[in-house]
Each structure stands twice: as structure tokens, then as C-alpha cells.
Design an enzyme around this catalytic site. Structure first.
Site, PDB file in Angstrom:
ATOM      1  N   LYS A  16       0.840  -1.212   0.000  1.00  0.00           N
ATOM      2  CA  LYS A  16       0.000   0.000   0.000  1.00  0.00           C
ATOM      3  C   LYS A  16       0.867   1.252   0.000  1.00  0.00           C
ATOM      4  O   LYS A  16       0.656   2.178  -0.774  1.00  0.00           O
ATOM      5  CB  LYS A  16      -0.938   0.000   1.228  1.00  0.00           C
ATOM      6  CG  LYS A  16      -1.869  -1.202   1.282  1.00  0.00           C
ATOM      7  CD  LYS A  16      -2.814  -1.154   2.470  1.00  0.00           C
ATOM      8  CE  LYS A  16      -2.143  -1.199   3.833  1.00  0.00           C
ATOM      9  NZ  LYS A  16      -1.431  -2.468   4.121  1.00  0.00           N
ATOM     10  N   ARG A  91     -10.022   0.372   8.821  1.00  0.00           N
ATOM     11  CA  ARG A  91      -9.484  -0.948   9.145  1.00  0.00           C
ATOM     12  C   ARG A  91     -10.516  -1.845   9.785  1.00  0.00           C
ATOM     13  O   ARG A  91     -10.198  -2.978  10.150  1.00  0.00           O
ATOM     14  CB  ARG A  91      -8.325  -0.773  10.118  1.00  0.00           C
ATOM     15  CG  ARG A  91      -6.995  -1.026   9.410  1.00  0.00           C
ATOM     16  CD  ARG A  91      -5.930  -0.811  10.388  1.00  0.00           C
ATOM     17  NE  ARG A  91      -4.763  -1.574  10.134  1.00  0.00           N
ATOM     18  CZ  ARG A  91      -3.688  -1.069   9.515  1.00  0.00           C
ATOM     19  NH1 ARG A  91      -3.699   0.140   9.032  1.00  0.00           N
ATOM     20  NH2 ARG A  91      -2.624  -1.809   9.382  1.00  0.00           N
ATOM     21  N   ARG A 130      11.676  -5.688   5.036  1.00  0.00           N
ATOM     22  CA  ARG A 130      11.442  -4.259   4.747  1.00  0.00           C
ATOM     23  C   ARG A 130      12.417  -3.381   5.525  1.00  0.00           C
ATOM     24  O   ARG A 130      12.713  -3.621   6.687  1.00  0.00           O
ATOM     25  CB  ARG A 130      10.016  -3.870   5.126  1.00  0.00           C
ATOM     26  CG  ARG A 130       9.802  -2.358   5.045  1.00  0.00           C
ATOM     27  CD  ARG A 130       8.367  -1.975   5.091  1.00  0.00           C
ATOM     28  NE  ARG A 130       7.648  -2.462   6.263  1.00  0.00           N
ATOM     29  CZ  ARG A 130       6.336  -2.342   6.415  1.00  0.00           C
ATOM     30  NH1 ARG A 130       5.615  -1.764   5.482  1.00  0.00           N
ATOM     31  NH2 ARG A 130       5.740  -2.805   7.496  1.00  0.00           N
ATOM     32  N   ARG A 163      11.170  -1.445  11.052  1.00  0.00           N
ATOM     33  CA  ARG A 163      10.078  -1.017  11.921  1.00  0.00           C
ATOM     34  C   ARG A 163       9.938  -1.953  13.110  1.00  0.00           C
ATOM     35  O   ARG A 163      10.149  -3.155  12.984  1.00  0.00           O
ATOM     36  CB  ARG A 163       8.762  -1.019  11.119  1.00  0.00           C
ATOM     37  CG  ARG A 163       8.379   0.352  10.637  1.00  0.00           C
ATOM     38  CD  ARG A 163       7.243   0.359   9.658  1.00  0.00           C
ATOM     39  NE  ARG A 163       6.037  -0.352  10.059  1.00  0.00           N
ATOM     40  CZ  ARG A 163       4.912  -0.339   9.340  1.00  0.00           C
ATOM     41  NH1 ARG A 163       4.852   0.358   8.208  1.00  0.00           N
ATOM     42  NH2 ARG A 163       3.853  -1.006   9.724  1.00  0.00           N
ATOM     43  N   ARG A 174      -0.396  -9.261  13.267  1.00  0.00           N
ATOM     44  CA  ARG A 174      -0.989  -8.257  12.370  1.00  0.00           C
ATOM     45  C   ARG A 174      -1.801  -8.930  11.270  1.00  0.00           C
ATOM     46  O   ARG A 174      -2.863  -8.443  10.897  1.00  0.00           O
ATOM     47  CB  ARG A 174       0.105  -7.369  11.767  1.00  0.00           C
ATOM     48  CG  ARG A 174       0.712  -6.392  12.774  1.00  0.00           C
ATOM     49  CD  ARG A 174       2.052  -5.864  12.320  1.00  0.00           C
ATOM     50  NE  ARG A 174       1.974  -5.075  11.119  1.00  0.00           N
ATOM     51  CZ  ARG A 174       3.027  -4.824  10.322  1.00  0.00           C
ATOM     52  NH1 ARG A 174       4.220  -5.303  10.632  1.00  0.00           N
ATOM     53  NH2 ARG A 174       2.875  -4.084   9.264  1.00  0.00           N
TER      54      ARG A 174
HETATM   55  P1  AP5 Z   1       4.832  -1.649   1.867  1.00  0.00           P
HETATM   56  O1  AP5 Z   1       4.493  -0.834   0.674  1.00  0.00           O
HETATM   57  O2  AP5 Z   1       5.581  -1.003   2.982  1.00  0.00           O
HETATM   58  O3  AP5 Z   1       3.508  -2.404   2.416  1.00  0.00           O
HETATM   59  P2  AP5 Z   1       2.228  -1.829   3.161  1.00  0.00           P
HETATM   60  O4  AP5 Z   1       1.035  -2.511   2.575  1.00  0.00           O
HETATM   61  O5  AP5 Z   1       2.214  -0.341   3.174  1.00  0.00           O
HETATM   62  O6  AP5 Z   1       2.521  -2.445   4.598  1.00  0.00           O
HETATM   63  P3  AP5 Z   1       2.386  -1.827   6.063  1.00  0.00           P
HETATM   64  O7  AP5 Z   1       3.093  -2.802   6.967  1.00  0.00           O
HETATM   65  O8  AP5 Z   1       2.841  -0.410   6.131  1.00  0.00           O
HETATM   66  O9  AP5 Z   1       0.879  -1.933   6.277  1.00  0.00           O
HETATM   67  P4  AP5 Z   1       0.158  -2.006   7.599  1.00  0.00           P
HETATM   68  O10 AP5 Z   1      -1.236  -1.863   7.136  1.00  0.00           O
HETATM   69  O11 AP5 Z   1       0.416  -3.184   8.448  1.00  0.00           O
HETATM   70  O12 AP5 Z   1       0.839  -0.853   8.454  1.00  0.00           O
HETATM   71  P5  AP5 Z   1       0.350   0.574   8.922  1.00  0.00           P
HETATM   72  O13 AP5 Z   1       1.522   1.444   8.925  1.00  0.00           O
HETATM   73  O14 AP5 Z   1      -0.884   0.990   8.201  1.00  0.00           O
HETATM   74  O15 AP5 Z   1       5.634  -2.952   1.339  1.00  0.00           O
HETATM   75  C1  AP5 Z   1       6.121  -3.943   2.261  1.00  0.00           C
HETATM   76  C2  AP5 Z   1       7.481  -4.475   1.751  1.00  0.00           C
HETATM   77  O16 AP5 Z   1       7.291  -5.200   0.527  1.00  0.00           O
HETATM   78  C3  AP5 Z   1       8.513  -3.368   1.421  1.00  0.00           C
HETATM   79  O17 AP5 Z   1       9.775  -3.808   1.791  1.00  0.00           O
HETATM   80  C4  AP5 Z   1       8.412  -3.196  -0.112  1.00  0.00           C
HETATM   81  O18 AP5 Z   1       9.633  -2.786  -0.677  1.00  0.00           O
HETATM   82  C5  AP5 Z   1       8.035  -4.609  -0.562  1.00  0.00           C
HETATM   83  N1  AP5 Z   1       7.131  -4.608  -1.704  1.00  0.00           N
HETATM   84  C6  AP5 Z   1       6.073  -3.770  -1.936  1.00  0.00           C
HETATM   85  N2  AP5 Z   1       5.457  -4.100  -3.089  1.00  0.00           N
HETATM   86  C7  AP5 Z   1       6.118  -5.196  -3.565  1.00  0.00           C
HETATM   87  C8  AP5 Z   1       5.935  -6.024  -4.724  1.00  0.00           C
HETATM   88  N3  AP5 Z   1       4.946  -5.796  -5.595  1.00  0.00           N
HETATM   89  N4  AP5 Z   1       6.801  -7.057  -4.891  1.00  0.00           N
HETATM   90  C9  AP5 Z   1       7.815  -7.309  -4.015  1.00  0.00           C
HETATM   91  N5  AP5 Z   1       8.033  -6.557  -2.908  1.00  0.00           N
HETATM   92  C10 AP5 Z   1       7.186  -5.519  -2.692  1.00  0.00           C
HETATM   93  O19 AP5 Z   1      -0.102   0.271  10.424  1.00  0.00           O
HETATM   94  C11 AP5 Z   1       0.806  -0.053  11.444  1.00  0.00           C
HETATM   95  C12 AP5 Z   1       0.053  -0.157  12.769  1.00  0.00           C
HETATM   96  O20 AP5 Z   1      -0.551   1.120  13.105  1.00  0.00           O
HETATM   97  C13 AP5 Z   1      -1.117  -1.147  12.797  1.00  0.00           C
HETATM   98  O21 AP5 Z   1      -0.699  -2.473  13.072  1.00  0.00           O
HETATM   99  C14 AP5 Z   1      -1.997  -0.555  13.900  1.00  0.00           C
HETATM  100  O22 AP5 Z   1      -1.493  -0.862  15.172  1.00  0.00           O
HETATM  101  C15 AP5 Z   1      -1.837   0.948  13.684  1.00  0.00           C
HETATM  102  N6  AP5 Z   1      -2.866   1.509  12.774  1.00  0.00           N
HETATM  103  C16 AP5 Z   1      -2.636   2.111  11.561  1.00  0.00           C
HETATM  104  N7  AP5 Z   1      -3.808   2.509  11.014  1.00  0.00           N
HETATM  105  C17 AP5 Z   1      -4.778   2.152  11.891  1.00  0.00           C
HETATM  106  C18 AP5 Z   1      -6.204   2.272  11.874  1.00  0.00           C
HETATM  107  N8  AP5 Z   1      -6.866   2.825  10.824  1.00  0.00           N
HETATM  108  N9  AP5 Z   1      -6.895   1.791  12.931  1.00  0.00           N
HETATM  109  C19 AP5 Z   1      -6.266   1.236  13.992  1.00  0.00           C
HETATM  110  N10 AP5 Z   1      -4.925   1.079  14.066  1.00  0.00           N
HETATM  111  C20 AP5 Z   1      -4.187   1.533  13.018  1.00  0.00           C
END
Ligand code: AP5
Length: 224
Positions: A16, A91, A130, A163, A174
Site C-alpha cells: 500500500k 481498518r 522491509r 520497523r 498483524r
Molecule cells: P509496503 O508498501 O511497505 O507495504 P504496506 O502494505 O504499506 O505495509 P504496512 O506494513 O505499512 O501496512 P500495515 O497496514 O500493516 O501498516 P500501517 O503502517 O498501516 O511494502 C512492504 C514491503 O514489501 C517493502 O519492503 C516493499 O519494498 C516490498 N514490496 C512492496 N510491493 C512489492 C511487490 N509488488 N513485490 C515485491 N516486494 C514488494 O499500520 C501499522 C500499525 O498502526 C497497525 O498495526 C496498527 O497498530 C496501527 N494503525 C494504523 N492505522 C490504523 C487504523 N486505521 N486503525 C487502527 N490502528 C491503526
């Protein structure tokens, strides 16, 4: 021009953030990542950040009231009035209902929900490898998208870090939380006729090409 309001949906590690960075540049949308907003609060050592960090490090969702307060304000800001790309929000269905109500109150609506699909075994490998730039937040992968110099950002020379929630046991939690609380949004938005699916196992450029073409079509349809 009609505003373009998008949600990027998908499990942790689906790509994402990777796609958001590209789409933001393509369509001049405000990229609103609740994860990035929370990590900024943690880095600043605010009370909200200290509270949120406990949930984040455990792989659990941060309570809705914290998230809804942050988002309600952010999507009303000037840059987001011209179109936004939500990443990591909503979410669960109560966050989705709250978003619908906030948008309806101001006569706005969603243009589309972009689901990036990737199986769990691939996600664990992606998250464990990552690395993130401490300064810009630019994302790398030790295997799939390595920086030119190990642990140094190509863009600005800053340090790359892992991270706190990218440890294997937290990653597993997660993924469970996603399956239980977030995946029901797939049917929710499919029912509303807003969902578009993308194969997140393709390489990032191909995923980007597909999403960009779909968003361009959605914008065109909106303008007709
Ligand atoms: P990346 O693009 O970083 O993936 P992502 O989908 O953004 O993953 P996140 O871990 O950031 O998502 P998340 O939803 O768990 O975390 P968030 O920060 O929202 O890609 C991942 C890796 O793969 C990278 O190394 C990249 O290079 C590689 N890659 C990407 N595309 C690729 C491809 N096509 N092929 C190969 N490799 C690839 O949330 C974190 C925490 O915050 C949550 O757990 C929760 O505690 C809290 N939180 C956030 N939002 C909320 C909410 N709305 N409500 C409640 N809690 C929340």
C-alpha cells in the site's frame, strides 16, 4: 474537476505504501497514512504516540476514537479537499461507517477502493525484509528492492531502519488482526460497487501500471 477520493486496502505488506507514493505523484492526491501519522506521534513522544505504540508493537489496532479524531481533521484540510488517498484506514467496519458519515456530512464521496491482494506466506517475507528511511519514510526491501548501499537511503543518504512491528511474531499477529477485523471490508465495499482488485504479487511497476490505469478510468467516468 471532480475530486478523486480513494482507499488503498490490503493486508500488512501488500504494498500500500509503495503504491501510494507513486499514485500520489501521478494524481496529485493527499496521501493519508494512519500508520505514518501514528509513527510520527510516537517519534515526537506525544501522549497519543505513547498510547498508540503499545497497540502497534503488539500488532493490534489502535482504538477507533484515536484514529477517527486524527482522520476527521486530516481529510478536511485544504490539500485533501482536492482528493485523497487513504492508506491503512479504514481498518474495520465501524471506521468505514464513520468515514462514510464524515464524507456525507460534507457532500463528498468515495471514488473507489483499491484492494491489493497478496497471500500470507509472501507477506511475512516482505515485512521481515522491509527497511524504511528514517527521514523520508521511503521503503526498501533487502531482497526485492535493495538500496545501492546497505542500510543507506538512495534518495537522501539517511539511515534505513527496521520497523518495531516488523518482527516475525508481531507480523503474524498483524495478519490475524487483518483477517478478522479488516478483511470484512472487502465485502463491504464490493457491496457498495466501489471495490477494484489488483494482483499484488506482480512486481511493483506492474502493480502500479494496473492501478494507475484503473484510477484514470474511474476519474474519467466521474467527469462524464
Ligand atoms: P509496503 O508498501 O511497505 O507495504 P504496506 O502494505 O504499506 O505495509 P504496512 O506494513 O505499512 O501496512 P500495515 O497496514 O500493516 O501498516 P500501517 O503502517 O498501516 O511494502 C512492504 C514491503 O514489501 C517493502 O519492503 C516493499 O519494498 C516490498 N514490496 C512492496 N510491493 C512489492 C511487490 N509488488 N513485490 C515485491 N516486494 C514488494 O499500520 C501499522 C500499525 O498502526 C497497525 O498495526 C496498527 O497498530 C496501527 N494503525 C494504523 N492505522 C490504523 C487504523 N486505521 N486503525 C487502527 N490502528 C491503526
Amino acid at each position: 474537476m471532480v475530486e478523486t477520493n480513494l482507499i488503498l486496502l490490503g493486508p500488512p505488506g501488500a504494498g500500500k505504501g509503495t503504491q501510494a507514493e507513486r499514485l500520489q505523484a501521478d494524481f496529485a492526491l493527499a496521501h493519508i497514512s494512519t500508520g505514518d501519522m501514528l509513527r510520527a506521534q510516537v517519534a515526537q513522544g506525544t501522549e497519543l504516540g505513547r498510547e498508540a505504540q503499545k497497540y502497534m508493537n503488539a500488532g493490534e489496532l489502535v482504538p477507533d476514537e484515536v484514529i477517527l479524531g486524527m482522520i476527521g481533521q486530516r481529510i478536511g484540510e485544504q490539500d485533501a479537499r482536492e482528493g485523497f488517498l487513504l492508506d491503512g484506514f479504514p481498518r474495520n467496519t465501524s471506521q468505514a461507517d464513520a468515514l462514510a458519515a464524515t464524507l456525507a456530512d460534507s457532500g463528498r464521496r468515495l471514488t473507489g477502493v483499491l484492494l491489493i491482494d497478496v497471500p500470507d506466506e509472501v507477506l511475512v517475507r516482505r515485512l521481515a525484509g522491509r527497511r524504511v528511511c528514517v527521514k523520508s519514510g521511503h521503503v526498501y526491501h533487502v531482497e526485492f528492492d535493495p538500496p545501492k548501499r546497505e542500510d543507506v537511503c538512495d534518495q537522501d543518504g539517511s539511515r534505513l531502519i527496521q520497523r518495531d512491528d516488523d518482527r516475525e511474531e508481531t507480523i503474524r499477529r498483524r495478519l490475524e488482526v487483518y483477517a478478522r477485523q479488516t478483511a470484512p471490508l472487502i465485502d463491504y465495499y464490493e457491496g457498495a460497487g466501489l471495490l477494484r482488485r489488483f494482483d499484488g504479487q506482480r512486481n511493483p511497476n506492474e502493480v502500479h501500471d494496473h492501478i494507475r490505469a484503473t484510477v484514470a478510468t474511474l476519474r474519467l467516468e466521474d467527469e462524464l
